[in-house]
Design a protein around this motif. Structure first.
Motif, PDB file in Angstrom:
ATOM      1  N   LEU A  93      71.043 -43.809 -47.953  1.00  0.00           N
ATOM      2  CA  LEU A  93      72.271 -43.018 -47.991  1.00  0.00           C
ATOM      3  C   LEU A  93      73.136 -43.394 -49.190  1.00  0.00           C
ATOM      4  O   LEU A  93      73.714 -42.518 -49.840  1.00  0.00           O
ATOM      5  N   ARG A  94      73.218 -44.679 -49.491  1.00  0.00           N
ATOM      6  CA  ARG A  94      74.003 -45.118 -50.645  1.00  0.00           C
ATOM      7  C   ARG A  94      73.397 -44.581 -51.940  1.00  0.00           C
ATOM      8  O   ARG A  94      74.096 -44.105 -52.825  1.00  0.00           O
TER       9      ARG A  94
ATOM     10  N   ARG B 276      70.708 -48.077 -47.311  1.00  0.00           N
ATOM     11  CA  ARG B 276      70.359 -48.093 -48.736  1.00  0.00           C
ATOM     12  C   ARG B 276      69.992 -46.694 -49.234  1.00  0.00           C
ATOM     13  O   ARG B 276      70.360 -46.299 -50.335  1.00  0.00           O
TER      14      ARG B 276
ATOM     15  N   LEU C 239      74.561 -38.072 -55.943  1.00  0.00           N
ATOM     16  CA  LEU C 239      75.438 -36.899 -55.882  1.00  0.00           C
ATOM     17  C   LEU C 239      76.669 -37.077 -56.765  1.00  0.00           C
ATOM     18  O   LEU C 239      77.134 -36.126 -57.403  1.00  0.00           O
ATOM     19  N   ILE C 240      77.193 -38.282 -56.813  1.00  0.00           N
ATOM     20  CA  ILE C 240      78.335 -38.558 -57.689  1.00  0.00           C
ATOM     21  C   ILE C 240      77.932 -38.359 -59.143  1.00  0.00           C
ATOM     22  O   ILE C 240      78.643 -37.725 -59.923  1.00  0.00           O
TER      23      ILE C 240
ATOM     24  N   ALA D 193      71.535 -41.896 -52.271  1.00  0.00           N
ATOM     25  CA  ALA D 193      71.779 -40.449 -52.313  1.00  0.00           C
ATOM     26  C   ALA D 193      73.225 -40.160 -52.696  1.00  0.00           C
ATOM     27  O   ALA D 193      73.499 -39.250 -53.492  1.00  0.00           O
ATOM     28  N   TRP D 194      74.164 -40.924 -52.142  1.00  0.00           N
ATOM     29  CA  TRP D 194      75.586 -40.727 -52.445  1.00  0.00           C
ATOM     30  C   TRP D 194      75.858 -40.957 -53.928  1.00  0.00           C
ATOM     31  O   TRP D 194      76.535 -40.167 -54.583  1.00  0.00           O
ATOM     32  N   GLU D 195      75.321 -42.025 -54.484  1.00  0.00           N
ATOM     33  CA  GLU D 195      75.535 -42.318 -55.904  1.00  0.00           C
ATOM     34  C   GLU D 195      74.869 -41.256 -56.782  1.00  0.00           C
ATOM     35  O   GLU D 195      75.388 -40.905 -57.838  1.00  0.00           O
TER      36      GLU D 195
END
Length: 71
Positions: free
Chosen positions: A9-10, A7, A16-17, A12-14
Motif C-alpha cells: 500500500l505504501r 509495504r 500515485l503521488i 502504491a501510494w508513493e
C-alpha cells in the motif's frame, strides 16, 4: 502478512503521488481562450448569467480573472 500489505500500500501510494506530480500542468501566461469551434466560446455580446457573475466575482477576488482578461 500484515507487513507485506502495508509495504504494498505504501509503494502504491508513493507511486500515485509521483504520477500526480508528473501530470500537473502549469497554465500559460496567456491562455488565449478555447480553440475555434469549441462549444464554450465566450460571447461578449451576451450578458453573463447570475451563476457566471458569481463565478467571475470569485475569480476576480483572487486576481486570476483580471490577469487572464488582460492577456
Amino acid at each position: 502478512m500484515r507487513l507485506v500489505v502495508i509495504r504494498v500500500l505504501r509503494f502504491a501510494w508513493e507511486g500515485l503521488i509521483a504520477l500526480g506530480e508528473s501530470t500537473v500542468t502549469i497554465p500559460s501566461e496567456n491562455p488565449g481562450g478555447p480553440p475555434p469551434g469549441h462549444p464554450e466560446k465566450w460571447r461578449p455580446d451576451l450578458p453573463l448569467t447570475s451563476i457566471e457573475r458569481h463565478l467571475a466575482r470569485q475569480l476576480t477576488r483572487r486576481g486570476w480573472l483580471r490577469r487572464w482578461l488582460k492577456g
